[in-house]
Design a protein around this motif. Structure first.
Motif, PDB file in Angstrom:
ATOM      1  N   ARG A 144      14.878  -1.142  -3.759  1.00 44.44           N
ATOM      2  CA  ARG A 144      16.004  -1.307  -5.021  1.00 44.44           C
ATOM      3  C   ARG A 144      15.834   0.261  -5.616  1.00 44.44           C
ATOM      4  N   GLY A 145      14.830   0.987  -4.894  1.00 43.51           N
ATOM      5  CA  GLY A 145      14.744   2.359  -5.565  1.00 43.51           C
ATOM      6  C   GLY A 145      14.247   2.253  -6.735  1.00 43.51           C
ATOM      7  N   MET A 146      13.372   1.398  -7.193  1.00 42.05           N
ATOM      8  CA  MET A 146      12.453   1.359  -8.274  1.00 42.05           C
ATOM      9  C   MET A 146      11.153   2.334  -8.202  1.00 42.05           C
ATOM     10  N   PRO A 147      11.051   3.092  -9.291  1.00 41.92           N
ATOM     11  CA  PRO A 147      10.036   3.757  -9.112  1.00 41.92           C
ATOM     12  C   PRO A 147       8.438   3.157  -9.052  1.00 41.92           C
ATOM     13  N   VAL A 148       7.590   3.657  -8.266  1.00 46.18           N
ATOM     14  CA  VAL A 148       6.224   3.166  -7.762  1.00 46.18           C
ATOM     15  C   VAL A 148       5.345   4.050  -7.689  1.00 46.18           C
ATOM     16  N   LEU A 149       4.223   3.890  -8.750  1.00 49.98           N
ATOM     17  CA  LEU A 149       2.934   4.608  -8.445  1.00 49.98           C
ATOM     18  C   LEU A 149       1.892   3.842  -8.171  1.00 49.98           C
ATOM     19  N   ALA A 150       1.377   4.062  -7.080  1.00 52.54           N
ATOM     20  CA  ALA A 150       0.326   3.238  -6.413  1.00 52.54           C
ATOM     21  C   ALA A 150      -1.021   3.851  -6.535  1.00 52.54           C
ATOM     22  N   ILE A 151      -2.066   3.285  -7.216  1.00 52.71           N
ATOM     23  CA  ILE A 151      -3.642   4.145  -7.365  1.00 52.71           C
ATOM     24  C   ILE A 151      -4.543   3.430  -6.388  1.00 52.71           C
ATOM     25  N   CYS A 152      -5.057   4.255  -5.790  1.00 52.20           N
ATOM     26  CA  CYS A 152      -6.591   3.522  -5.077  1.00 52.20           C
ATOM     27  C   CYS A 152      -6.189   2.515  -4.124  1.00 52.20           C
ATOM     28  N   ARG A 153      -6.494   1.246  -4.752  1.00 55.46           N
ATOM     29  CA  ARG A 153      -6.256   0.194  -4.019  1.00 55.46           C
ATOM     30  C   ARG A 153      -4.680  -0.087  -3.591  1.00 55.46           C
ATOM     31  N   GLY A 154      -3.836   0.458  -4.651  1.00 56.03           N
ATOM     32  CA  GLY A 154      -2.491   0.618  -4.593  1.00 56.03           C
ATOM     33  C   GLY A 154      -1.969   1.147  -3.322  1.00 56.03           C
ATOM     34  N   ILE A 155      -2.599   2.501  -3.187  1.00 57.80           N
ATOM     35  CA  ILE A 155      -2.163   3.469  -2.109  1.00 57.80           C
ATOM     36  C   ILE A 155      -2.414   2.814  -0.610  1.00 57.80           C
ATOM     37  N   GLN A 156      -3.475   1.906  -0.731  1.00 57.77           N
ATOM     38  CA  GLN A 156      -3.733   1.222   0.402  1.00 57.77           C
ATOM     39  C   GLN A 156      -2.973  -0.073   0.675  1.00 57.77           C
ATOM     40  N   GLU A 157      -2.382  -0.949  -0.485  1.00 56.46           N
ATOM     41  CA  GLU A 157      -1.588  -1.744  -0.313  1.00 56.46           C
ATOM     42  C   GLU A 157      -0.053  -1.396   0.008  1.00 56.46           C
ATOM     43  N   LEU A 158       0.164  -0.166  -0.691  1.00 51.84           N
ATOM     44  CA  LEU A 158       1.458   0.418  -0.319  1.00 51.84           C
ATOM     45  C   LEU A 158       1.582   0.598   1.312  1.00 51.84           C
ATOM     46  N   ASN A 159       0.588   1.090   1.870  1.00 52.51           N
ATOM     47  CA  ASN A 159       0.629   1.579   3.056  1.00 52.51           C
ATOM     48  C   ASN A 159       0.707   0.332   4.113  1.00 52.51           C
ATOM     49  N   VAL A 160      -0.102  -0.619   3.751  1.00 49.39           N
ATOM     50  CA  VAL A 160      -0.114  -1.843   4.764  1.00 49.39           C
ATOM     51  C   VAL A 160       1.350  -2.672   4.461  1.00 49.39           C
ATOM     52  N   ALA A 161       1.797  -2.788   3.070  1.00 46.70           N
ATOM     53  CA  ALA A 161       2.950  -3.397   2.962  1.00 46.70           C
ATOM     54  C   ALA A 161       4.206  -2.997   3.720  1.00 46.70           C
ATOM     55  N   LEU A 162       4.076  -1.337   4.191  1.00 50.54           N
ATOM     56  CA  LEU A 162       5.067  -0.782   4.866  1.00 50.54           C
ATOM     57  C   LEU A 162       4.554  -0.784   6.678  1.00 50.54           C
ATOM     58  N   GLY A 163       3.462  -1.296   6.923  1.00 50.70           N
ATOM     59  CA  GLY A 163       3.132  -1.312   8.182  1.00 50.70           C
ATOM     60  C   GLY A 163       2.368  -0.542   8.920  1.00 50.70           C
ATOM     61  N   GLY A 164       1.380   0.321   7.730  1.00 52.10           N
ATOM     62  CA  GLY A 164       0.298   1.015   8.192  1.00 52.10           C
ATOM     63  C   GLY A 164      -0.934   0.280   8.231  1.00 52.10           C
ATOM     64  N   THR A 165      -1.974   0.953   8.569  1.00 54.23           N
ATOM     65  CA  THR A 165      -3.594   0.431   8.516  1.00 54.23           C
ATOM     66  C   THR A 165      -4.324   1.229   8.107  1.00 54.23           C
ATOM     67  N   LEU A 166      -5.425   0.618   7.576  1.00 49.60           N
ATOM     68  CA  LEU A 166      -6.731   1.140   6.780  1.00 49.60           C
ATOM     69  C   LEU A 166      -7.944   1.110   7.771  1.00 49.60           C
ATOM     70  N   HIS A 167      -8.692   2.317   7.083  1.00 53.83           N
ATOM     71  CA  HIS A 167     -10.255   2.309   7.694  1.00 53.83           C
ATOM     72  C   HIS A 167     -10.945   1.488   6.681  1.00 53.83           C
TER      73      HIS A 167
END
Ligand SMILES: N[C@@H](CCC(=O)NCCCC(=O)O)C(=O)O
Length: 247
Positions: free
Chosen positions: A101-124
């Motif tokens: 919906r275009g809402m601003p998102v600031l994802a910090i530390c665990r947040g960037i990892q959740e952001l990546n996984v939520a959109l289909g990425g993976t983690l080390h």
């Protein structure tokens, strides 16, 4: 009217009681840096999506817990017992809906990892065990020592304009990091060892960034950190105004 930014809490056993909590410094940086009011969101799952109409922004905070590896298709769990399924089950659908919906998102530390996984990425799962990588964990000592500015990152793209430079010092308190960035993410900061330190969600219609470091800790004394929260607050104000105009 005050901006309201949602901060999903962690689910934690504190003194034998299951509680919803997140460090107070995230709210402090939202109030002092973004001029927004924080509202703690209980990690109760997808039902929380009903609150998105009431929010002007979303901040995904850090946490010692790790995203469950099966959520990004990995069976082997290298950090058993260090998970928070309630938080994962809340933040992953929530951030997808907020971005949509275009809402601003600031994802910090665990947040960037959740952001990546939520959109289909993976983690080390253990960056420090990878050949050629630094140890990105905090180490032992006082909180001031653990959150000290520890290494440089090279910044590019939109984020370089926000922080005001292409090389900044950041703190580092993580054992996990982005492995494969999700489609639609643009890497905009990296450490010298190649660890991804920031992404911009180019596929989102709104302002959306993930940072592996913690700007909230230094927001009062470090210009790049303050700039990040000011830019987030400006984006939330514009988003809120746009919704009012649309209403
Ligand atoms: N658990 C993940 C994310 C690390 C993280 O968010 N660190 C901050 C924890 C301290 C705090 O927020 O108070 C990882 O280890 O990569």
């Amino acid at each position: 009217m005050s901006l309201i930014v949602g901060v999903p809490a962690c689910s934690k056993d504190i003194n034998g009681l299951l509680q919803h909590a997140t460090p107070a410094r995230y709210g402090a940086a939202l109030m002092g840096g973004a001029e927004a009011m924080p509202i703690l969101l209980p990690p109760v799952g997808e039902g929380l999506l009903a609150l998105l109409d009431r929010l002007d922004g979303l901040l995904l905070s850090g946490s010692p817990s790790n995203v469950e590896p099966q959520r990004y298709g990995v069976d082997q769990d290298l950090t058993p017992g260090k998970h928070d399924p309630h938080r994962d089950g809340t933040t992953l659908p929530l951030v997808r809906a907020a971005l949509g919906r275009g809402m601003p998102v600031l994802a910090i530390c665990r947040g960037i990892q959740e952001l990546n996984v939520a959109l289909g990425g993976t983690l080390h799962q253990k960056v420090q065990d990878l050949p050629g990588r630094m140890d990105h964990r905090a180490g032992e000592g006082t909180l001031d020592h653990c959150f000290r500015l520890k290494h440089t990152v090279t910044v590019s793209g939109h984020l370089a304009g926000i922080v005001g430079g292409t090389e900044i010092m950041v703190n580092s308190l993580h054992e996990q990091a982005i492995d494969r960035p999700a489609d639609g993410l643009v890497v905009e900061a990296a450490a010298a060892d190649g660890t991804i330190e920031a992404v911009r969600v180019a596929s989102a219609p709104g302002w959306a960034f993930g940072l592996q470091w913690h700007p909230e800790w230094h927001y009062l004394t470090d210009a790049p950190s303050m700039n990040i929260f000011r830019a987030f607050g400006d984006a939330c104000r514009a988003y809120a105004a746009g919704l009012k105009q649309a209403a």
